[in-house]
Scaffold this motif. Structure first.
Motif, PDB file in Angstrom:
ATOM      1  N   UNK A 252      -1.346   3.364   0.823  1.00 43.90           N
ATOM      2  CA  UNK A 252      -1.069   2.834   2.163  1.00 43.90           C
ATOM      3  C   UNK A 252      -2.280   2.059   2.680  1.00 43.90           C
ATOM      4  N   UNK A 253      -3.455   2.613   2.494  1.00 44.51           N
ATOM      5  CA  UNK A 253      -4.679   1.920   2.938  1.00 44.51           C
ATOM      6  C   UNK A 253      -4.844   0.608   2.178  1.00 44.51           C
ATOM      7  N   UNK A 254      -4.629   0.633   0.851  1.00 47.73           N
ATOM      8  CA  UNK A 254      -4.745  -0.587   0.050  1.00 47.73           C
ATOM      9  C   UNK A 254      -3.739  -1.643   0.490  1.00 47.73           C
ATOM     10  N   UNK A 255      -2.514  -1.226   0.749  1.00 42.55           N
ATOM     11  CA  UNK A 255      -1.466  -2.189   1.102  1.00 42.55           C
ATOM     12  C   UNK A 255      -1.712  -2.762   2.495  1.00 42.55           C
ATOM     13  N   UNK A 256      -2.258  -1.957   3.395  1.00 44.43           N
ATOM     14  CA  UNK A 256      -2.589  -2.456   4.734  1.00 44.43           C
ATOM     15  C   UNK A 256      -3.711  -3.493   4.634  1.00 44.43           C
ATOM     16  N   UNK A 257      -4.730  -3.194   3.840  1.00 43.86           N
ATOM     17  CA  UNK A 257      -5.846  -4.135   3.661  1.00 43.86           C
ATOM     18  C   UNK A 257      -5.360  -5.409   2.965  1.00 43.86           C
ATOM     19  N   UNK A 258      -4.531  -5.245   1.929  1.00 43.36           N
ATOM     20  CA  UNK A 258      -3.991  -6.420   1.224  1.00 43.36           C
ATOM     21  C   UNK A 258      -3.130  -7.251   2.162  1.00 43.36           C
ATOM     22  N   UNK A 259      -2.300  -6.590   2.961  1.00 41.14           N
ATOM     23  CA  UNK A 259      -1.441  -7.307   3.918  1.00 41.14           C
ATOM     24  C   UNK A 259      -2.274  -8.096   4.904  1.00 41.14           C
ATOM     25  N   UNK A 260      -3.298  -7.455   5.425  1.00 37.05           N
ATOM     26  CA  UNK A 260      -4.180  -8.121   6.391  1.00 37.05           C
ATOM     27  C   UNK A 260      -4.835  -9.336   5.748  1.00 37.05           C
ATOM     28  N   UNK A 261      -5.378  -9.153   4.553  1.00 37.81           N
ATOM     29  CA  UNK A 261      -6.097 -10.228   3.865  1.00 37.81           C
ATOM     30  C   UNK A 261      -5.165 -11.395   3.530  1.00 37.81           C
ATOM     31  N   UNK A 262      -4.010 -11.089   2.968  1.00 35.20           N
ATOM     32  CA  UNK A 262      -3.068 -12.147   2.604  1.00 35.20           C
ATOM     33  C   UNK A 262      -2.567 -12.860   3.852  1.00 35.20           C
ATOM     34  N   UNK A 263      -2.249 -12.087   4.882  1.00 40.84           N
ATOM     35  CA  UNK A 263      -1.739 -12.677   6.117  1.00 40.84           C
ATOM     36  C   UNK A 263      -2.767 -13.593   6.770  1.00 40.84           C
TER      37      UNK A 263
ATOM     38  N   UNK B 251       7.456   1.216  -9.389  1.00 39.72           N
ATOM     39  CA  UNK B 251       8.491   0.424  -8.714  1.00 39.72           C
ATOM     40  C   UNK B 251       8.407   0.519  -7.196  1.00 39.72           C
ATOM     41  N   UNK B 252       8.090   1.702  -6.667  1.00 40.88           N
ATOM     42  CA  UNK B 252       8.009   1.832  -5.212  1.00 40.88           C
ATOM     43  C   UNK B 252       6.907   0.958  -4.640  1.00 40.88           C
ATOM     44  N   UNK B 253       5.780   0.920  -5.320  1.00 43.60           N
ATOM     45  CA  UNK B 253       4.651   0.129  -4.839  1.00 43.60           C
ATOM     46  C   UNK B 253       4.881  -1.368  -5.075  1.00 43.60           C
ATOM     47  N   UNK B 254       5.399  -1.697  -6.247  1.00 45.49           N
ATOM     48  CA  UNK B 254       5.661  -3.106  -6.559  1.00 45.49           C
ATOM     49  C   UNK B 254       6.717  -3.660  -5.603  1.00 45.49           C
ATOM     50  N   UNK B 255       7.770  -2.892  -5.403  1.00 46.21           N
ATOM     51  CA  UNK B 255       8.835  -3.323  -4.506  1.00 46.21           C
ATOM     52  C   UNK B 255       8.318  -3.467  -3.076  1.00 46.21           C
ATOM     53  N   UNK B 256       7.509  -2.527  -2.653  1.00 49.21           N
ATOM     54  CA  UNK B 256       6.924  -2.599  -1.313  1.00 49.21           C
ATOM     55  C   UNK B 256       6.043  -3.840  -1.172  1.00 49.21           C
ATOM     56  N   UNK B 257       5.224  -4.098  -2.184  1.00 53.78           N
ATOM     57  CA  UNK B 257       4.351  -5.267  -2.134  1.00 53.78           C
ATOM     58  C   UNK B 257       5.173  -6.553  -2.098  1.00 53.78           C
ATOM     59  N   UNK B 258       6.146  -6.654  -3.017  1.00 56.92           N
ATOM     60  CA  UNK B 258       6.948  -7.887  -3.103  1.00 56.92           C
ATOM     61  C   UNK B 258       7.807  -8.100  -1.865  1.00 56.92           C
ATOM     62  N   UNK B 259       8.540  -7.059  -1.467  1.00 58.29           N
ATOM     63  CA  UNK B 259       9.480  -7.210  -0.367  1.00 58.29           C
ATOM     64  C   UNK B 259       8.787  -7.188   0.994  1.00 58.29           C
ATOM     65  N   UNK B 260       7.903  -6.234   1.171  1.00 57.73           N
ATOM     66  CA  UNK B 260       7.310  -6.040   2.491  1.00 57.73           C
ATOM     67  C   UNK B 260       6.083  -6.903   2.728  1.00 57.73           C
ATOM     68  N   UNK B 261       5.156  -6.880   1.812  1.00 62.46           N
ATOM     69  CA  UNK B 261       3.918  -7.633   2.035  1.00 62.46           C
ATOM     70  C   UNK B 261       4.188  -9.131   1.895  1.00 62.46           C
ATOM     71  N   UNK B 262       4.531  -9.570   0.697  1.00 60.13           N
ATOM     72  CA  UNK B 262       4.709 -11.005   0.470  1.00 60.13           C
ATOM     73  C   UNK B 262       5.905 -11.537   1.260  1.00 60.13           C
TER      74      UNK B 262
END
Length: 183
Positions: free
Chosen positions: A16-27, A96-107
């Motif tokens: 969750x921390x990684x995905x929040x940081x990645x989301x912030x950075x990409x955004x 799959x849960x993390x990849x799907x979350x990254x692809x669908x939610x983050x990107x």
């Protein structure tokens, strides 16, 4: 004696921390590019950039659904024969849960936000150039962007479910080109 089995239902706070940081950075990166580049381009280029953001969001949504819906055993068989990309497909499927979350939610979500902000800039440019009603133009452009995004994602969902193994395999082959552990 009971073995200490890791419960897969526990929340992975590290992820969750990684995905929040990645989301912030990409955004922030996409927003910076969008906010600095879009105002300086003409309306046609702005529309093309908005369409690119929509397309990227739709493609990543398709990949996210495919990873979740695919059959891991096919890729184990391919990996045992050293088929290029198969080991990466297994890794993606196992996460799959993390990849799907990254692809669908983050990107996907970031592309939606950026295409919306690009649409706002396009609307402003159209209003300034043609002196149209700003509310009307903004509503029309936002409606078009929403319709293309939602319609595009709806269109690829069934395809992604039916061709999940093929899509995951093609995506895994592309990812393995850039991966240190090619597989």
């Amino acid at each position: 004696m009971k073995k200490n089995v890791k419960n897969k239902n526990l929340v992975d706070y590290g992820w969750i921390i990684k995905i929040v940081i990645a989301s912030f950075t990409i955004s922030v990166t996409f927003s910076l590019i969008s906010e600095t580049a879009i105002p300086n381009v003409n309306i046609i280029i702005g529309i093309l950039l908005a369409l690119i953001f929509i397309l990227v969001g739709v493609i990543f949504d398709m990949v996210g659904v495919s990873v979740a819906a695919s059959d891991e055993s096919i890729f184990h068989s391919m990996a045992s024969r050293n088929v290029s990309g198969a080991k990466m497909a297994v890794r993606l499927k196992k996460n799959a849960d993390k990849v799907s979350s990254f692809c669908n939610d983050v990107v996907g979500d970031i592309c939606g936000i950026i295409s919306g902000s690009t649409g706002t800039v396009i609307a402003i440019k159209i209003v300034e150039k043609f002196h149209f009603n700003s509310l009307l133009i903004t509503l029309i452009i936002m409606g078009i962007i929403s319709a293309l995004t939602i319609g595009g994602k709806a269109m690829v969902k069934g395809f992604a479910m039916n061709k999940s193994n093929d899509i995951l395999f093609k995506f895994a082959k592309i990812i393995s080109i850039f991966s240190r552990n090619r597989g």
